[in-house]
Write a protein that holds these residues in place. Structure first.
Motif: not given
Length: 353
Positions: A21-24, A47-51, A125-139
């Motif tokens: 929720i904080a990330l969104f 943003n919600f779909c990427h989230w 650039f539009h899908y993998t990088f956002p995915l990696i950024s969120g996953a990196f912080i989470f992991i």
């Protein structure tokens, strides 16, 4: 164990709820002011779909790939599956946005599936990088939490191990045995018995075994039985032949190992709660069998109906804790009492480490 699992599940649930929720909200606030009106609403939808796929991707990477491959040092498989996972999650994310989300607020020609699968640069650039950024912080946060939990578990296990070793030392040889044995040896010396030197040698061997070999993790079954024979010989000095009957049957077909003083503690309990509290005839039967698969130790003694079962129960609980410490769940311990016969049978693996 179930309570701990429930607590861990709740902690993980609340952490994920707060984190995502904080990330969104952070991502939504970051784009605030860059777009106006309908464009801002569209950016929130994107943003919600990427989230959603960040949540799916991060959990999949950590709980599937890291737990099953990285933690097991299967680094090549982990790297391969990570790349494939990032690619397919990015593709599915784009398909979801193009064919599910965008039709609600725009009426444009949809990208073909071929274009979605093959436009690697756009996906990256539009899908993998956002995915990696969120996953990196989470992991990263999960690794910090896991390191903290593992450190606390290590400290707790070390404390439990120290407590268990202390209880084990207390249960090895009771002071009354040493006191009575020394008195018996003193009596033998007064009568110039030829058993005096032999008894001193046996007591010396028991003390040496308890103080030195008792600190080892494993000893051979034959070594343990040799000390048991010395112990029985010394204890037998206290009783007349008509008061005590010892039956031993050893069948050693394999050089198995056990934790030191495990069998000796059970023999001592049999004397303490059998012959020590029974004014009549006491019979103690000891059977030991080893083979390439397991070791079986069985001891039974006649007992009085009014013996202190609580005290004996505490001793057996300590033995069970030792077994759990050394073998986890790979052992059996059967305790029974019937017709004034108290019996304990322990089965352990032939070799364990």
């Amino acid at each position: 164990m179930k309570i701990k699992a429930d607590i861990s599940f709740r902690q993980n649930f609340y952490f994920q709820l707060f984190f995502w929720i904080a990330l969104f909200l952070f991502g939504t606030a970051r784009t605030y002011g860059e777009y106006e009106g309908g464009l801002y609403k569209e950016s929130v939808i994107y943003n919600f779909c990427h989230w959603i796929f960040q949540i799916i991707g991060a959990n999949f990477i950590y709980y599937i790939l890291i737990r099953h491959f990285f933690d097991r040092k299967k680094y090549l498989e982990f790297s391969l599956y990570l790349l494939l996972s990032l690619y397919f999650i990015s593709v599915i994310n784009r398909i979801f946005i193009v064919y599910v989300a965008e039709p609600f607020f725009m009426n444009e020609v949809k990208d073909s599936f071929f274009s979605i699968f093959t436009d690697i640069r756009y996906l990256l650039f539009h899908y993998t990088f956002p995915l990696i950024s969120g996953a990196f912080i989470f992991i990263s946060i999960l690794f910090i939490i896991r390191y903290k939990d593992e450190k606390e578990n290590t400290i707790r296990l070390q404390k439990e191990k120290s407590d268990l070793e202390l209880k084990s030392l207390k249960a090895q040889l009771h002071p009354h045995f040493l006191f009575n044995t020394l008195n018996n040896i003193y009596s033998l010396s007064l009568t110039n018995s030829d058993k005096t030197s032999q008894s001193i040698s046996q007591l010396s061997d028991i003390l040496d075994y308890s103080l030195y070999k008792g600190q080892k993790k494993w000893v051979s079954v034959s070594e343990e039985l040799s000390i048991i024979d010395d112990y029985i010989a010394l204890e037998s000095l206290r009783y007349y032949d008509e008061r005590l009957k010892i039956n031993k049957k050893y069948e050693l077909h394999s050089s198995n190992t056990i934790p030191p003083l495990l069998y000796l503690t059970l023999v001592e309990n049999a004397f303490k709660h059998g012959a020590g509290k029974n004014s009549g005839l006491t019979e103690i039967n000891i059977q030991v069998e080893t083979n390439h698969r397991h070791s079986v130790f069985s001891i039974e003694n006649t007992s009085t109906g009014d013996q202190d079962t609580h005290e004996q129960g505490i001793g057996l609980q300590n033995i069970k804790k030792q077994l759990h410490y050394h073998y986890q769940h790979d052992f059996s311990c059967q305790i029974s009492q019937e017709n004034n016969i108290f019996k304990v049978e322990i089965t352990t693996p032939s070799q364990y480490d």
